[in-house]
Design an enzyme around this catalytic site. Structure first.
Site, PDB file in Angstrom:
ATOM      1  N   LYS A  35       0.360   0.229  -4.691  1.00 43.00           N
ATOM      2  CA  LYS A  35       0.527  -0.847  -3.705  1.00 43.00           C
ATOM      3  C   LYS A  35       1.053  -0.334  -2.361  1.00 43.00           C
ATOM      4  O   LYS A  35       0.853  -0.979  -1.330  1.00 43.00           O
ATOM      5  CB  LYS A  35       1.469  -1.906  -4.248  1.00 43.00           C
ATOM      6  CG  LYS A  35       0.945  -2.697  -5.433  1.00 43.00           C
ATOM      7  CD  LYS A  35      -0.082  -3.715  -5.007  1.00 43.00           C
ATOM      8  CE  LYS A  35      -0.431  -4.668  -6.138  1.00 43.00           C
ATOM      9  NZ  LYS A  35      -1.406  -5.696  -5.718  1.00 43.00           N
ATOM     10  N   SER A 282      -1.604   3.118 -12.633  1.00 37.74           N
ATOM     11  CA  SER A 282      -1.380   2.516 -11.313  1.00 37.74           C
ATOM     12  C   SER A 282       0.074   2.333 -10.897  1.00 37.74           C
ATOM     13  O   SER A 282       0.353   2.102  -9.719  1.00 37.74           O
ATOM     14  CB  SER A 282      -2.099   1.166 -11.237  1.00 37.74           C
ATOM     15  OG  SER A 282      -1.723   0.327 -12.319  1.00 37.74           O
TER      16      SER A 282
END
Length: 292
Positions: A35, A282
């Protein structure tokens, strides 16, 4: 941004027999997840007003925006739901952002952030449905294409779709991109069935990262054009993948980040014997490992 490494691992470690398995270790990114790419893209490519930035998040996007704002000297207001991981809440606070915890799901945090924008004039940084966010996440694909040019297939976890949208746009069909969703939060699956983004269930073990209720409007045409298929995995498989990554490779992954490997462990995706497979890990904003 940090160029995160890849790791070549034995496919047998996740219960498959294929030509090779490459993990993209994005949990080593600034702020603990991919992110950060989208957060920095927003703050660097857009004009930030004096009121600063505001973000709604299940957790990781809020951490990333708070980190980027701290590094760039920008005011940040972050809204997260009560399901957000304590590790993510603590990290947002550690970066000095003004944090509001309220509501049960991401949609509640998003509504609160929109009200803040209307009242204060802050710049909204959307977790996935924003051009700059997609551009930032696409840099992961750019890196991986250089690090592992021989991949046939790439497994990518899906929440709101910013990550898979950016990656799929970068590869544009050069690699088979497979989305992986929790069965308890099938946002992209429902959208593809309906032919447009629609509300889906939003629960399960990875609800703080992979359960936004619906995918973004911007990524949906990219997914239709360049995502080969989407597979669903159980919460039990996600938990088993977390444990497997730690036990066999000493990789810490939060639940959503383990989804791609869960697809291999559970058999939701079964590669061919000569296939070279990649999987994105991730993020790692979790309290799952206690060091002594």
């Amino acid at each position: 941004m940090r160029v995160t490494p890849t790791a070549e691992v034995d496919p047998a470690d996740v219960g498959v027999a294929c030509r090779g398995l490459t993990l993209k270790l994005e949990q080593l990114q600034h702020a603990g997840s991919f992110k950060a790419r989208g957060a920095f893209a927003n703050l660097l490519l857009r004009a930030v007003p004096p009121a600063g930035v505001v973000a709604a998040s299940g957790g990781n996007h809020g951490v990333a925006v708070a980190y980027a704002a701290m590094r760039l000297g920008v005011r940040a207001k972050i809204f997260v739901p009560t399901i957000s991981s304590p590790a993510k809440i603590a990290r947002i606070r550690s970066y000095g952002a003004d944090l509001v915890v309220g509501g049960e799901r991401y949609a509640d945090a998003l509504a609160a952030s929109e009200a803040w924008v209307a009242r204060e004039g802050a710049m909204p940084v959307h977790a996935f449905d924003q051009l700059e966010t997609l551009l930032g996440q696409a840099t992961l694909g750019l890196e991986l294409a250089r690090q592992a040019p021989g991949l046939d297939t790439l497994l990518v976890p899906v929440g709101g779709g910013g990550l898979i949208g950016g990656i799929a746009a970068w590869y544009a069909g050069a690699v088979r991109v497979i989305g992986v969703e929790p069965a308890t939060a099938p946002t992209l699956s429902r959208a593809l069935e309906a032919g447009r983004p629609v509300d889906a269930e939003a629960g399960g073990i990875a609800a703080d990262s992979l359960a936004p209720r619906r995918v973004g409007e911007l990524m949906f045409p990219i997914a239709r054009a360049h995502v080969v298929r989407v597979v669903l995995v159980s919460d039990a498989a996600i938990a088993r993948a977390q444990q497997t990554l730690w036990d066999r490779m000493r990789i810490v992954a939060e639940p959503g980040a383990a989804a791609a490997c869960a697809a291999l462990l559970e058999g939701a995706y079964k590669p061919e014997a000569d296939e070279r497979v990649g999987a994105v890990i991730s993020g790692a904003n979790t309290t799952a490992v206690e060091f002594r």
